[in-house]
Design a protein around this motif. Structure first.
Motif, PDB file in Angstrom:
ATOM      1  N   VAL A 159       0.927  -1.148   0.025  1.00 10.27           N
ATOM      2  CA  VAL A 159      -0.090  -0.032   0.072  1.00 10.27           C
ATOM      3  C   VAL A 159       0.925   1.259  -0.211  1.00 10.27           C
ATOM      4  O   VAL A 159       0.710   2.404  -0.941  1.00 10.27           O
ATOM      5  CB  VAL A 159      -0.983  -0.050   1.126  1.00 10.27           C
ATOM      6  N   GLU A 160       1.959   1.126   0.680  1.00  6.61           N
ATOM      7  CA  GLU A 160       2.893   2.407   0.844  1.00  6.61           C
ATOM      8  C   GLU A 160       3.606   2.546  -0.407  1.00  6.61           C
ATOM      9  O   GLU A 160       3.707   3.849  -1.046  1.00  6.61           O
ATOM     10  CB  GLU A 160       3.756   2.113   2.071  1.00  6.61           C
ATOM     11  N   LEU A 161       3.984   1.388  -1.180  1.00  5.24           N
ATOM     12  CA  LEU A 161       4.648   1.471  -2.432  1.00  5.24           C
ATOM     13  C   LEU A 161       3.794   2.074  -3.587  1.00  5.24           C
ATOM     14  O   LEU A 161       4.022   3.074  -4.211  1.00  5.24           O
ATOM     15  CB  LEU A 161       5.043   0.094  -2.781  1.00  5.24           C
ATOM     16  N   LEU A 162       2.355   1.532  -3.387  1.00  7.62           N
ATOM     17  CA  LEU A 162       1.536   1.894  -4.467  1.00  7.62           C
ATOM     18  C   LEU A 162       1.114   3.422  -4.372  1.00  7.62           C
ATOM     19  O   LEU A 162       0.775   4.293  -5.281  1.00  7.62           O
ATOM     20  CB  LEU A 162       0.411   1.165  -4.744  1.00  7.62           C
ATOM     21  N   GLY A 163       1.035   3.713  -3.037  1.00  9.91           N
ATOM     22  CA  GLY A 163       0.542   5.280  -2.773  1.00  9.91           C
ATOM     23  C   GLY A 163       1.545   6.172  -3.093  1.00  9.91           C
ATOM     24  O   GLY A 163       1.185   7.197  -3.526  1.00  9.91           O
ATOM     25  N   ARG A 164       3.140   5.844  -3.186  1.00  7.53           N
ATOM     26  CA  ARG A 164       3.994   6.622  -3.676  1.00  7.53           C
ATOM     27  C   ARG A 164       3.960   6.690  -5.110  1.00  7.53           C
ATOM     28  O   ARG A 164       4.267   7.702  -5.872  1.00  7.53           O
ATOM     29  CB  ARG A 164       5.423   6.510  -3.188  1.00  7.53           C
ATOM     30  N   GLU A 165       3.638   5.402  -5.852  1.00  5.31           N
ATOM     31  CA  GLU A 165       4.029   5.366  -7.206  1.00  5.31           C
ATOM     32  C   GLU A 165       2.840   5.234  -8.085  1.00  5.31           C
ATOM     33  O   GLU A 165       2.134   4.494  -8.291  1.00  5.31           O
ATOM     34  CB  GLU A 165       4.751   4.068  -7.359  1.00  5.31           C
ATOM     35  N   VAL A 166       2.355   6.627  -8.584  1.00  5.07           N
ATOM     36  CA  VAL A 166       1.110   6.845  -9.007  1.00  5.07           C
ATOM     37  C   VAL A 166       1.008   6.072 -10.463  1.00  5.07           C
ATOM     38  O   VAL A 166      -0.163   5.450 -10.665  1.00  5.07           O
ATOM     39  CB  VAL A 166       0.645   8.190  -9.261  1.00  5.07           C
ATOM     40  N   GLY A 167       1.834   6.152 -11.199  1.00  8.09           N
ATOM     41  CA  GLY A 167       2.049   5.505 -12.456  1.00  8.09           C
ATOM     42  C   GLY A 167       1.805   3.926 -12.283  1.00  8.09           C
ATOM     43  O   GLY A 167       1.008   3.321 -13.060  1.00  8.09           O
ATOM     44  N   LEU A 168       2.617   3.236 -11.398  1.00 10.05           N
ATOM     45  CA  LEU A 168       2.468   1.646 -10.888  1.00 10.05           C
ATOM     46  C   LEU A 168       1.119   1.504 -10.545  1.00 10.05           C
ATOM     47  O   LEU A 168       0.468   0.399 -10.838  1.00 10.05           O
ATOM     48  CB  LEU A 168       3.367   1.647  -9.901  1.00 10.05           C
ATOM     49  N   ARG A 169       0.338   2.442  -9.533  1.00  8.21           N
ATOM     50  CA  ARG A 169      -0.733   2.333  -9.082  1.00  8.21           C
ATOM     51  C   ARG A 169      -1.876   2.036 -10.171  1.00  8.21           C
ATOM     52  O   ARG A 169      -2.688   1.296 -10.261  1.00  8.21           O
ATOM     53  CB  ARG A 169      -1.298   3.324  -8.057  1.00  8.21           C
ATOM     54  N   ARG A 170      -1.727   3.089 -11.081  1.00 10.64           N
ATOM     55  CA  ARG A 170      -2.675   3.183 -12.382  1.00 10.64           C
ATOM     56  C   ARG A 170      -2.302   1.651 -13.045  1.00 10.64           C
ATOM     57  O   ARG A 170      -3.523   1.135 -13.656  1.00 10.64           O
ATOM     58  CB  ARG A 170      -2.518   4.283 -12.976  1.00 10.64           C
ATOM     59  N   ALA A 171      -1.278   1.346 -13.612  1.00 12.82           N
ATOM     60  CA  ALA A 171      -1.166   0.149 -14.394  1.00 12.82           C
ATOM     61  C   ALA A 171      -1.534  -1.027 -13.656  1.00 12.82           C
ATOM     62  O   ALA A 171      -2.060  -1.804 -14.099  1.00 12.82           O
ATOM     63  CB  ALA A 171       0.415   0.004 -14.410  1.00 12.82           C
ATOM     64  N   VAL A 172      -1.264  -1.191 -12.569  1.00 11.47           N
ATOM     65  CA  VAL A 172      -2.109  -2.352 -11.670  1.00 11.47           C
ATOM     66  C   VAL A 172      -3.578  -2.467 -11.810  1.00 11.47           C
ATOM     67  O   VAL A 172      -4.110  -3.450 -11.714  1.00 11.47           O
ATOM     68  CB  VAL A 172      -1.414  -2.463 -10.397  1.00 11.47           C
ATOM     69  N   SER A 173      -4.188  -1.478 -11.565  1.00 19.64           N
ATOM     70  CA  SER A 173      -5.583  -1.325 -11.875  1.00 19.64           C
ATOM     71  C   SER A 173      -5.970  -1.175 -13.055  1.00 19.64           C
ATOM     72  O   SER A 173      -7.532  -0.902 -13.229  1.00 19.64           O
ATOM     73  CB  SER A 173      -6.006  -0.109 -10.836  1.00 19.64           C
TER      74      SER A 173
END
Length: 272
Positions: free
Chosen positions: A40-54
């Motif tokens: 959660v902390e990692l994806l909270g920092r990495e916006v692009g990664l969060r969008r890619a995973v979802s």
């Protein structure tokens, strides 16, 4: 936590998967919980990664491969299996996916407390911590400051509560502080108190008293509330001498004000 329909379904599937991996005797629920919250902390920092995973336009298997390529070898296989479910199902938004992973992490930590017989302790500590923070406005402002470094907040929490909190409580408190999302930190902690109580089919009564209750008075109050609501009630008490006497009891959205201050306020309303 408010989720749209697609996210609610995906969270239910992720929680089912979580239950399956935690049922394995070789799996440590606390480790899984900590690892999920680290994601959660990692994806909270990495916006692009969060969008890619979802990204619902990408193939589910591609999203799964992305997660595993980043995290395999860094977190345990049980945590990865939960994230497989997260990555291959559809979420209404990247933010709701993050909320879903956080919910799974918190659930794993509470499962750990339940298995070790510490759930009562964790529930009580979460309640007391919420009251301490709410009673110190400067402390709450410092912990809620979005510009403050995460590690500085962690250091502050650990300095304040060192050796006084169960490790599960400490992890949950840190997470509530780091992801309070504009709400009061106490609101997030109170939600965790409710989640802990729900694991034993209990509701929470937040009781404010003008003075300390004896063990006998506490037991009598619990018995009366159980009878009134027809279910088990977890009673958590905070002291506020400003009430003048009596109790204020909050169960969900219902408030029973039997305090001297409450009666005076009611009389003033009637006279007005």
């Amino acid at each position: 936590m408010t989720l749209h329909a697609a996210s609610r379904e995906s969270l239910a599937l992720a929680e089912t998967r979580l239950g399956e991996v935690l049922s394995d005797a070789g799996t440590d629920p606390a480790t899984v919980g900590v690892e999920l919250l680290s994601v959660v902390e990692l994806l909270g920092r990495e916006v692009g990664l969060r969008r890619a995973v979802s990204d619902a336009s990408a193939e589910p298997e591609a999203r799964q491969r992305l997660v595993r390529s980043l995290l395999e070898g860094k977190i345990s296989e049980p945590a990865l299996k939960v994230l497989d479910s997260v990555a291959t199902n559809r979420w209404s938004s990247p933010r709701e996916m993050l909320d879903g992973i956080e919910a799974a992490g918190r659930s794993a930590l509470l499962t750990s407390a339940e298995k070790t017989g510490n759930l009562d302790t964790v529930e009580s500590q979460l309640f007391r911590t919420a009251r301490i923070i709410a009673g110190e406005p400067e402390l709450e402002r410092a912990l809620a400051d979005q510009a403050a470094p995460i590690e500085a907040k962690r250091k502050l929490v650990r300095g304040l509560f060192a050796d006084r909190l169960d490790v599960v409580t400490e992890t949950l408190v840190e997470q509530a502080i780091l992801r309070h999302q504009g709400r009061g930190i106490g609101v997030g902690l109170d939600e965790l108190v409710e989640l802990a109580a729900q694991r034993r089919d209990r509701s929470v009564a937040r009781v404010t008293s003008a003075s300390e209750l004896s063990a006998e008075q506490h037991a009598l109050l619990s018995e009366k509330l159980n009878r009134i609501y027809g279910r088990q009630i977890a009673v958590h008490i905070e002291i506020d001498p400003g009430l003048g006497g009596g109790l204020v009891i909050r169960v969900g959205d219902e408030v029973i004000d039997g305090s001297a201050a409450g009666r005076i306020a009611e009389l003033r309303r009637q006279l007005a």
